[in-house]
Write a protein that holds these residues in place. Structure first.
Motif, short mmCIF file in Angstrom:
data_model
loop_
_atom_site.label_atom_id
_atom_site.label_comp_id
_atom_site.label_asym_id
_atom_site.label_seq_id
_atom_site.Cartn_x
_atom_site.Cartn_y
_atom_site.Cartn_z
N THR A 138 80.32 62.96 37.16
CA THR A 138 80.38 63.64 35.86
C THR A 138 79.04 64.22 35.43
O THR A 138 78.96 64.83 34.36
CB THR A 138 80.87 62.66 34.79
N LYS A 139 77.99 64.00 36.22
CA LYS A 139 76.67 64.48 35.84
C LYS A 139 76.26 65.67 36.71
O LYS A 139 76.63 65.76 37.88
CB LYS A 139 75.63 63.36 35.99
N SER A 140 75.48 66.55 36.10
CA SER A 140 74.97 67.72 36.83
C SER A 140 73.92 67.29 37.85
O SER A 140 73.32 66.21 37.75
CB SER A 140 74.36 68.73 35.85
N LEU A 141 73.69 68.16 38.81
CA LEU A 141 72.63 67.97 39.80
C LEU A 141 71.60 69.07 39.62
O LEU A 141 71.95 70.26 39.61
CB LEU A 141 73.20 68.02 41.22
N ILE A 142 70.33 68.67 39.47
CA ILE A 142 69.23 69.63 39.39
C ILE A 142 68.23 69.28 40.48
O ILE A 142 67.73 68.15 40.53
CB ILE A 142 68.53 69.62 38.01
N THR B 156 55.68 87.54 49.43
CA THR B 156 54.49 88.31 49.79
C THR B 156 53.32 88.18 48.82
O THR B 156 52.21 88.56 49.18
CB THR B 156 54.87 89.79 49.90
N ASP B 157 53.55 87.69 47.61
CA ASP B 157 52.46 87.71 46.62
C ASP B 157 51.51 86.52 46.72
O ASP B 157 50.52 86.45 45.99
CB ASP B 157 53.02 87.79 45.20
N LYS B 158 51.80 85.56 47.60
CA LYS B 158 50.94 84.39 47.84
C LYS B 158 50.71 83.58 46.56
O LYS B 158 49.64 82.99 46.37
CB LYS B 158 49.61 84.82 48.46
N LYS B 159 51.72 83.56 45.70
CA LYS B 159 51.68 82.73 44.50
C LYS B 159 52.66 81.58 44.65
O LYS B 159 53.56 81.61 45.47
CB LYS B 159 52.04 83.56 43.26
N THR B 160 52.46 80.55 43.83
CA THR B 160 53.34 79.39 43.86
C THR B 160 54.57 79.69 43.03
O THR B 160 54.47 80.09 41.87
CB THR B 160 52.62 78.16 43.30
N HIS B 161 55.75 79.49 43.63
CA HIS B 161 57.00 79.77 42.94
C HIS B 161 57.86 78.51 42.88
O HIS B 161 57.87 77.70 43.81
CB HIS B 161 57.76 80.89 43.64
N LEU B 162 58.57 78.38 41.77
CA LEU B 162 59.41 77.22 41.51
C LEU B 162 60.86 77.58 41.81
O LEU B 162 61.42 78.51 41.22
CB LEU B 162 59.27 76.80 40.04
N TYR B 163 61.48 76.84 42.74
CA TYR B 163 62.86 77.07 43.13
C TYR B 163 63.72 75.95 42.54
O TYR B 163 63.42 74.77 42.72
CB TYR B 163 63.00 77.10 44.65
N THR B 164 64.80 76.34 41.85
CA THR B 164 65.65 75.38 41.15
C THR B 164 67.12 75.67 41.44
O THR B 164 67.56 76.81 41.39
CB THR B 164 65.42 75.44 39.63
N LEU B 165 67.86 74.60 41.74
CA LEU B 165 69.31 74.68 41.90
C LEU B 165 69.95 73.79 40.85
O LEU B 165 69.60 72.61 40.72
CB LEU B 165 69.73 74.21 43.31
N VAL B 166 70.87 74.36 40.08
CA VAL B 166 71.61 73.61 39.06
C VAL B 166 73.09 73.67 39.44
O VAL B 166 73.66 74.76 39.57
CB VAL B 166 71.39 74.20 37.66
N LEU B 167 73.68 72.50 39.59
CA LEU B 167 75.09 72.40 39.99
C LEU B 167 75.79 71.53 38.95
O LEU B 167 75.38 70.40 38.69
CB LEU B 167 75.17 71.76 41.37
N ASN B 168 76.87 72.08 38.34
CA ASN B 168 77.52 71.41 37.22
C ASN B 168 78.91 70.88 37.61
O ASN B 168 79.57 71.43 38.50
CB ASN B 168 77.66 72.38 36.04
N PRO B 169 79.38 69.85 36.90
CA PRO B 169 80.71 69.28 37.19
C PRO B 169 81.86 70.26 37.00
O PRO B 169 82.94 70.04 37.54
CB PRO B 169 80.82 68.10 36.21
N ASP B 170 81.64 71.34 36.23
CA ASP B 170 82.71 72.33 36.05
C ASP B 170 82.72 73.36 37.17
O ASP B 170 83.35 74.42 37.05
CB ASP B 170 82.58 73.01 34.69
N ASN B 171 81.99 73.08 38.26
CA ASN B 171 81.93 73.92 39.46
C ASN B 171 81.03 75.14 39.33
O ASN B 171 80.96 75.95 40.25
CB ASN B 171 83.32 74.38 39.91
N THR B 172 80.36 75.31 38.20
CA THR B 172 79.44 76.43 38.07
C THR B 172 78.09 76.06 38.68
O THR B 172 77.73 74.89 38.75
CB THR B 172 79.24 76.83 36.60
N PHE B 173 77.36 77.09 39.12
CA PHE B 173 76.03 76.85 39.66
C PHE B 173 75.08 77.95 39.23
O PHE B 173 75.50 79.08 38.90
CB PHE B 173 76.06 76.75 41.19
N GLU B 174 73.80 77.63 39.21
CA GLU B 174 72.74 78.59 38.93
C GLU B 174 71.60 78.37 39.92
O GLU B 174 71.27 77.23 40.25
CB GLU B 174 72.19 78.44 37.51
N ILE B 175 71.01 79.47 40.37
CA ILE B 175 69.82 79.42 41.22
C ILE B 175 68.71 80.14 40.47
O ILE B 175 68.89 81.30 40.06
CB ILE B 175 70.09 80.07 42.59
#
Length: 593
Positions: free
Chosen positions: A145-149, A233-252
């Motif tokens: 019942t809990k989301s995954l981040i 290509t920009d040689k900067k630090t980037h934050l990658y996030t995956l959000v997965l919800n119990p209602d089957n929706t997801f965000e990247i």
């Protein structure tokens, strides 16, 4: 005047466009706000670390992030060790023994060009090697019942030619052994960046269990619409996030901005649920099934005068050989200056012949060799005759096999309920080295993940922003990436100069023209060009009328003494007016005396 106004509008538009672009690419105020916010969050009880006010770029002091809520995994590597991580000792199956080992090197160190001293991360050090490292979660994550981040940071310090920087969430199994972590180790989710050549990917793959057969099948998220090139290509630090919800929706998300989103039921390939019906594999098209929408007219007959043997091109009978054409001269001759090589062996290489060059005798004349008439299209050419096409009266449409119920059909409305996982791992092959990973975090609380990101990646972003170049350098860098910007810069500089010349160095004042015009009291022709009358401003017309009235009053006092002279002048003006009328037919008007 209208042209000048238009030029001003063009200049203003270009200036605004350039200003918007520069503002979009330069964010010093935002960076300072990020620095202040990051310091406020990090140093609420430690004011002595706050940098003193200065006109120079603000400095950012690093402090290792601390998890502030429920989480399953948190690793910042700031202790400088691989504590909690396990290096794989396995070999990859099915490849050469020499490259089968997972012997790629990992180190915990600062970035090469760090803007945040003290901040360390996990660095992939080897090129063209297999790398595998993993760590256990504090407790398994169970999809209920809990989301995954899931979030972590990546910096391609030396760029990336071909390789990945994705993570695998290793499935919870009884035989999971991190020392034997290989590419075939069961995983639940694979997520992160991957690139080879010009193919920029951001993976989100999960393994779905078929409820009927128990088999696992990979499901891939649709490709993001966003352009991902800059993040590699920009040689900067980037934050990658995956959000997965119990209602089957997801965000990247990348850098906390959504680049892809969807629903597990609708936006995965292949689909989660198979079709309810499939084509019958035992159904076959009948032999007499006619799928031809058009057929040749069976009643058509070739016309008697249709000549299929007529050539498409014929010699031009009107062509004439140019004068001076040299029939006896060849177009090419052997080079008279060529010398047979000393090592030429006629037994091996054959008889030596001088290379061919254009015949010098042909240069001053129309041509050499046998003259032939040029070819032209044959007006009588018709080609091979074919019957015209008509609608097929027996057309039955495109045949398709009949549909039958799918024997493998199932309906899983809760694909979020995946296989639980108990470890996170990196299993990578890369042709680039020095890939920097940092601040791995797995939780079910979005606010906790955001706090971790602010304390970790937020500081990096603030430090990198504080060290960014000024406006001029940013404009030059932007133009190097997008050469068309040089045109914008040149126009922005050149247009003010052009307008200055137009306003200050051209045109003649109407006042001086009027003064020149009024130097004599002799009568002037009152025939004016219609276009000039339309363009004349109303204020100038009023001014001219006022001057004419004053002049009329002054002339009235001397009218009697100058009557004879005025008559002579009047005749002269009539002749002048007639000449003007003859030259300007469009302005013929009755003259008012």
């Amino acid at each position: 005047m209208e042209l000048k106004i238009r030029l001003c509008v063009v200049l203003l538009s270009l200036g605004l466009a350039l200003t918007d672009y520069v503002r979009a690419n330069e964010k010093p105020d935002d960076m300072e706000m990020d620095v202040e916010n990051a310091e406020d969050d990090m140093q609420e009880d430690d004011e002595e670390h706050r940098p003193p006010p200065s006109l120079s770029a603000p400095t950012v002091t690093y402090k290792a992030p601390e998890p502030m809520g429920e989480h399953y995994f948190a690793q910042s590597f700031d202790k400088g060790t691989l504590h909690g991580w396990v290096l794989s000792q396995a070999k990859k199956d099915g490849i050469d023994e020499e490259i089968a080992k997972y012997d790629g090197k990992w180190e915990v160190e600062e970035m090469q060009d760090t803007k945040l001293p003290g901040d360390k991360g996990l660095v992939l050090k080897s090129r063209a090697k297999h790398h595998a490292i993993s760590g256990l979660l504090l407790r398994p994550f169970i999809f209920e019942t809990k989301s995954l981040i899931v979030q972590y940071e990546v910096n391609f310090q030396t760029g990336i030619d071909c390789g990945g920087a994705y993570v695998k969430l290793l499935s919870q199994t009884d035989d999971l052994n991190l020392e034997q972590f290989v590419d075939k180790t069961p995983y639940t989710i694979m997520f992160g960046p991957d690139k080879c050549g010009e193919d920029y990917k951001l993976h989100f793959i999960f393994r779905h269990k078929n409820p009927k057969t128990g088999e696992l099948e990979e499901k891939h998220a649709k490709k993001p619409d966003a352009d991902l090139r800059t993040y590699y290509t920009d040689k900067k630090t980037h934050l990658y996030t995956l959000v997965l919800n119990p209602d089957n929706t997801f965000e990247i998300l990348i850098d906390q901005a959504v680049v892809n989103s969807g629903n597990l039921l609708n936006d995965m390939t292949p689909p989660i649920n198979p079709p309810a019906e499939i084509e019958d594999p035992d159904d076959h098209k009948p032999e007499d099934w006619d799928e031809r929408p058009k057929i040749q007219d069976p009643d058509a007959v070739k016309p008697e005068d249709w000549d299929e043997d007529a050539p498409a091109k014929i010699p031009d009978e009107d062509a004439v050989k140019p004068d001076g054409w040299l029939d006896d001269e060849p177009e090419y001759i052997g080079d008279p200056d060529a010398i047979k090589p000393e090592d030429w062996d006629e037994d091996m290489d054959g008889e030596w012949e001088a290379p061919q060059i254009p015949n010098p005798a042909c240069e001053p004349v129309p041509g050499c060799g046998t003259w032939e008439r040029s070819m032209i299209d044959n007006p009588n050419y018709k080609g091979k005759w074919k019957p015209p096409m008509i609608d097929n009266p027996n057309y039955q449409g495109v045949w398709k096999p009949r549909k039958i119920p799918n024997p493998d059909f199932f309906e899983d409305l809760h694909p979020f309920r995946m296989t639980s996982f108990s470890a996170v791992g990196l299993e990578l092959w890369s042709m680039s080295s020095d890939i920097f990973f940092d601040n791995f975090f797995i939780t079910s609380d979005r606010s906790v993940a955001d706090r971790w990101a602010s304390d970790g990646w937020g500081l990096k972003k603030a430090a990198e922003g504080a060290a960014e170049p000024g406006l001029v350098n940013q404009m030059i860098s932007a133009a190097e990436e997008r050469p068309w910007l040089w045109i914008v810069y040149v126009l922005t500089v050149a247009l003010p100069l052009v307008l200055f010349i137009v306003f200050c160095c051209t045109g003649k004042s109407s006042a001086s023209a009027d003064a020149e015009y009024k130097k004599t009291d002799t009568a002037q022709p009152d025939i004016k060009d219609d276009a000039e009358e339309e363009e004349k401003p109303e204020e100038e017309e009023a001014k001219d009328e006022e001057q004419d009235e004053k002049k009329s009053d002054e002339d009235s006092t001397d009218e009697e003494s100058a009557e004879n002279g005025q008559k002579e002048q009047h005749k002269s003006n009539e002749k002048s007016d007639d000449d003007i009328l003859r030259r300007s037919p469009r302005n013929r008007k009755p003259r008012k005396d």
